[in-house]
Structure formats: C-alpha cells, structure tokens
Design a protein around this motif. Structure first.
Motif, PDB file in Angstrom:
ATOM      1  N   ASN A   1       0.812  -1.224   0.000  1.00 61.02           N
ATOM      2  CA  ASN A   1       0.000   0.000   0.000  1.00 61.02           C
ATOM      3  C   ASN A   1       0.843   1.271   0.000  1.00 61.02           C
ATOM      4  N   TRP A   2       2.150   1.150  -0.093  1.00 57.18           N
ATOM      5  CA  TRP A   2       3.032   2.314  -0.096  1.00 57.18           C
ATOM      6  C   TRP A   2       3.285   2.780  -1.523  1.00 57.18           C
ATOM      7  N   ARG A   3       3.411   4.090  -1.687  1.00 60.87           N
ATOM      8  CA  ARG A   3       3.782   4.702  -2.969  1.00 60.87           C
ATOM      9  C   ARG A   3       4.873   5.714  -2.693  1.00 60.87           C
ATOM     10  N   TYR A   4       5.674   5.948  -3.699  1.00 59.71           N
ATOM     11  CA  TYR A   4       6.706   6.972  -3.575  1.00 59.71           C
ATOM     12  C   TYR A   4       6.492   7.991  -4.678  1.00 59.71           C
ATOM     13  N   ASP A   5       6.249   9.218  -4.276  1.00 63.78           N
ATOM     14  CA  ASP A   5       6.009  10.303  -5.215  1.00 63.78           C
ATOM     15  C   ASP A   5       7.215  11.225  -5.225  1.00 63.78           C
ATOM     16  N   TYR A   6       7.523  11.762  -6.370  1.00 70.48           N
ATOM     17  CA  TYR A   6       8.636  12.692  -6.522  1.00 70.48           C
ATOM     18  C   TYR A   6       8.083  14.058  -6.882  1.00 70.48           C
ATOM     19  N   ILE A   7       8.506  15.062  -6.142  1.00 69.16           N
ATOM     20  CA  ILE A   7       8.027  16.427  -6.348  1.00 69.16           C
ATOM     21  C   ILE A   7       9.234  17.343  -6.489  1.00 69.16           C
ATOM     22  N   PHE A   8       9.188  18.200  -7.500  1.00 68.17           N
ATOM     23  CA  PHE A   8      10.234  19.191  -7.676  1.00 68.17           C
ATOM     24  C   PHE A   8       9.884  20.372  -6.793  1.00 68.17           C
ATOM     25  N   ASN A   9      10.732  20.643  -5.792  1.00 69.54           N
ATOM     26  CA  ASN A   9      10.437  21.664  -4.802  1.00 69.54           C
ATOM     27  C   ASN A   9      11.731  22.402  -4.440  1.00 69.54           C
ATOM     28  N   GLU A  10      11.707  23.719  -4.524  1.00 74.13           N
ATOM     29  CA  GLU A  10      12.858  24.556  -4.151  1.00 74.13           C
ATOM     30  C   GLU A  10      14.144  24.096  -4.853  1.00 74.13           C
ATOM     31  N   ASN A  11      14.056  23.951  -6.151  1.00 78.05           N
ATOM     32  CA  ASN A  11      15.198  23.583  -7.004  1.00 78.05           C
ATOM     33  C   ASN A  11      15.782  22.204  -6.723  1.00 78.05           C
TER      34      ASN A  11
ATOM     35  N   LEU B   1      14.674  17.745  -6.360  1.00 77.11           N
ATOM     36  CA  LEU B   1      13.693  16.679  -6.479  1.00 77.11           C
ATOM     37  C   LEU B   1      13.582  15.984  -5.126  1.00 77.11           C
ATOM     38  N   LYS B   2      12.375  15.941  -4.571  1.00 78.38           N
ATOM     39  CA  LYS B   2      12.174  15.333  -3.251  1.00 78.38           C
ATOM     40  C   LYS B   2      11.288  14.104  -3.393  1.00 78.38           C
ATOM     41  N   ASN B   3      11.590  13.118  -2.582  1.00 73.64           N
ATOM     42  CA  ASN B   3      10.866  11.858  -2.580  1.00 73.64           C
ATOM     43  C   ASN B   3       9.947  11.828  -1.359  1.00 73.64           C
TER      44      ASN B   3
END
Length: 188
Positions: free
Chosen positions: A144-154, A156-158
């Motif tokens: 049930n786990w997912r890992y999303d990547y978001i570009f934040n403050e220059n 890439l955060k997981n």
C-alpha cells in the motif's frame, strides 16, 4: 496490532517541536484517532468536502487552525474533532503526541494521538464528505506504499504516500502517518 503496544510506544515518545524555529508559520492541530472498526484497530481519516476552498476532496485528520478561543493546541484538536465529526473530548483517551509537521502552505501542524473510547455515532460537518477507517496493518503493508517525486525549491524530493481502498493518502497526512509508523516499528 495490540492497543497496549500502541499506547506504550506513543506515550513514551518525545515529539520534536519546530515552533521556535518557524516563527512565521500558522499553528494548527489534528487528532490522529484510532477506533475499533470491524474488530480491527483502525486509523480514522476523513475525506474533505469537494466545496472547500483549501484541499477539497483530500484525505486528512480531524483538525484545523488554532483560534483565539483555544487555550492550547490540544484544545484546538479537541474542538475541531467535536466540530468536524461530533466526537467529544470526554470520549477520547489521550495517548500522546507526534512530531510537528510543516505544510507547503506554512501551517505547522501538531498531531495528538488518541483512541475513541466507545462505539460512536459520527456526526459529520459540512467540511467532511466521508469517513475512512484504515486498519493499522494495511498502513504497515508495503503493498500500500507509494513513492512520489516532487520538484520543490530547485530539488527533487521523494515522499512516501499510501494507497488504501481506492484512495491516495499524501502530503502532511502521509508525513504524520509515516512518523507514527516509524515510532511503532522502532526497536527499543
């Protein structure tokens, strides 16, 4: 998951506060509530109404911003639980606190952990579309786990999020759940 194990792990945890290091944040509090649902200890979440200005349709905990009438953040969490789902403070066993979480909108959320003591009839406010009861075992199940990547403050955060019963639990709610699971799963 045994309730006594949850109580001992959470009640002995000392949360990390960020209030002094983030003076421009807006204070908020939520209640991470557990409830016996279908004979399983489950986390109580709510799906927000679609007509709300902020975070419509998202999944979260009962809670909200600290108001002038609130003497403490704990009181904020209790007031919001009563307003949003109709559960009074007298029907909540306080267990402990988790680490504060800062949202992208600069809310500093203080999570309190509790157990709804007796079988309850939930009275949902117009802010709540639906209740969601997620068994703790499902949150701990890696399927049930997912890992999303978001570009934040220059950069890439997981971010770890959760999938349950056709719903995605992400953002500050997922951060709070992750903190909770890390405390439960940490070896003494």
């Amino acid at each position: 998951m045994k309730l006594d194990y949850l109580r001992s792990k959470i009640s002995n945890y000392k949360p990390i506060s960020q209030e002094n290091s983030l003076p421009n944040s807006k204070l908020a509090a939520v209640f991470v509530l557990f409830y016996k649902y279908n004979n399983e200890l489950s986390l109580l979440l709510q799906i927000r109404s679609e007509n709300l200005q902020h975070h419509p349709g998202e999944i979260g905990f009962p809670g909200g911003s600290k108001e002038n009438i609130d003497a403490s953040l704990f009181q904020t969490a209790c007031r919001e639980v009563d307003e949003e789902i109709g559960i009074s403070k007298s029907n909540i066993e306080f267990i402990g606190e988790l680490d504060a979480v800062l949202t992208s909108t600069k809310f500093l959320i203080y999570p309190f952990v509790g157990l709804i003591k007796t079988k309850s009839k939930f009275v949902l406010s117009s802010e709540v579309k639906k209740m969601l009861f997620v068994p703790i075992n499902e949150l701990n199940n890696q399927i049930n786990w997912r890992y999303d990547y978001i570009f934040n403050e220059n950069s890439l955060k997981n971010y770890k999020s959760f999938y349950y019963d056709g719903n995605i639990i992400f953002g500050a709610t997922a951060k709070i759940i992750n903190n909770f699971l890390n405390i439960l799963n940490k070896q003494s």
